[in-house]
Enzyme design. Structure first.
Site, PDB file in Angstrom:
ATOM      1  N   ASP A  57       0.874  -1.172   0.000  1.00 41.87           N
ATOM      2  CA  ASP A  57       0.000   0.000   0.000  1.00 41.87           C
ATOM      3  C   ASP A  57       0.908   1.218   0.000  1.00 41.87           C
ATOM      4  O   ASP A  57       1.621   1.479   0.978  1.00 41.87           O
ATOM      5  CB  ASP A  57      -0.895  -0.019   1.238  1.00 41.87           C
ATOM      6  N   SER A 136       3.372  14.636 -15.294  1.00 43.48           N
ATOM      7  CA  SER A 136       2.238  14.831 -16.195  1.00 43.48           C
ATOM      8  C   SER A 136       2.347  16.212 -16.839  1.00 43.48           C
ATOM      9  O   SER A 136       2.933  17.130 -16.258  1.00 43.48           O
ATOM     10  CB  SER A 136       0.917  14.738 -15.420  1.00 43.48           C
ATOM     11  N   TYR A 149      -4.436  17.377  -8.358  1.00 48.66           N
ATOM     12  CA  TYR A 149      -3.626  16.564  -9.260  1.00 48.66           C
ATOM     13  C   TYR A 149      -2.495  17.395  -9.866  1.00 48.66           C
ATOM     14  O   TYR A 149      -1.329  16.975  -9.868  1.00 48.66           O
ATOM     15  CB  TYR A 149      -4.502  15.973 -10.356  1.00 48.66           C
ATOM     16  N   LYS A 153       1.626  16.840  -9.329  1.00 40.77           N
ATOM     17  CA  LYS A 153       2.552  16.563 -10.426  1.00 40.77           C
ATOM     18  C   LYS A 153       3.593  17.677 -10.577  1.00 40.77           C
ATOM     19  O   LYS A 153       4.758  17.401 -10.872  1.00 40.77           O
ATOM     20  CB  LYS A 153       1.781  16.356 -11.727  1.00 40.77           C
ATOM     21  N   SER A 184      -5.560   3.865 -22.327  1.00 41.43           N
ATOM     22  CA  SER A 184      -5.585   2.831 -21.294  1.00 41.43           C
ATOM     23  C   SER A 184      -7.025   2.382 -21.100  1.00 41.43           C
ATOM     24  O   SER A 184      -7.957   2.977 -21.650  1.00 41.43           O
ATOM     25  CB  SER A 184      -5.036   3.365 -19.970  1.00 41.43           C
TER      26      SER A 184
END
Length: 254
Positions: A57, A136, A149, A153, A184
């Protein structure tokens, strides 16, 4: 043809799906021994005598330290760390809770720090090691609803530069890859959820000067180069791989 990663040992977090699977496949083709480190069991076709699975984890610091130690004991060392695993959700600052923010940072930014810290003594022993962080294009810009997010990044890109500066003299290089749209299973589900998926696909293609969307193998190819001695004089860099998307200026025409 010479295998560019022959004899190298690599950890790839989230290496069992999407971009991570593309990196795993390319590393295996280039001769590396690989440990996929993630919470869920990867597909059977990815695991073999050269590729093992180590359950962890990545929000748990004890799990992370244990996973790195397991890999070193199993393979006898560590040459390459690929921090690929990440999460994403769409919530504005108004919609987001503190717990939401913490979850994003724990997986996307804190886990790479903890993995790098745990791996560092073993990478240092090798003398010619490589860390590849998967950032990203949203570390450089942002889509709507992605403040956490994008922050995670951008932070990872900054972390990449700092690690490169601090540890280059020890033979440890650190670079980041900033992918754009990569096909994906999850991206397909997302497109299909938008309604007029055919229109969405056409518009996505139009955003990319190369005329196609990215594939996990595209990122895998770049990761191989960054992990290999071919890029021995490269460190601290963020490589955008997006088919030209971020270089194409929009025009107000249909």
């Amino acid at each position: 043809m010479t295998e560019r990663l022959a004899g190298k040992v690599a950890i790839i977090t989230g290496g069992g799906r999407g971009i991570g699977a593309g990196i795993t496949q390319r590393f295996a083709e280039e001769g590396a021994k690989i440990a996929i480190v993630q919470r869920n069991v990867p597909p059977e076709n990815l695991v073999n005598e050269r590729v093992i699975y180590v359950k962890a984890d990545l929000a748990n610091s004890v799990h992370i330290a244990s996973a790195v130690q397991t890999v070193v004991e199993r393979f006898g060392g560590l040459d390459i760390l690929v921090n690929n695993a990440g999460v994403m959700f769409e919530k504005t600052v108004d919609e987001m809770t503190e717990a939401d923010w913490d979850q994003m940072m724990d997986i996307n930014l804190k886990a790479p720090f903890l993995l790098t810290k745990a791996a560092m003594p073993h990478l240092r022993q090798r003398g010619r090691a490589s860390i590849v962080n998967i950032g990203s294009i949203e570390g450089l810009g942002s889509n709507p609803g992605h403040p956490a997010y994008s922050a995670s990044k951008a932070g990872l890109h900054g972390f990449t530069a700092a690690v490169a500066v601090d540890h280059g003299h020890e033979g440890i290089r650190c670079n980041a890859i900033a992918p754009g749209w990569i096909n994906s299973d999850l991206s397909e589900v997302y497109i299909d959820s938008l309604g007029d998926s055919a229109r969405v696909r056409r518009e996505l293609l139009a955003m990319h000067p190369v005329g196609r969307l990215g594939e996990p193998k595209d990122v895998g190819n770049l990761a191989v180069w960054l992990a290999s001695e071919e890029s021995a004089f490269v460190t601290g860099q963020v490589y955008v791989i997006d088919g030209g998307r971020t270089k194409k200026l929009p025009l107000p025409i249909a």
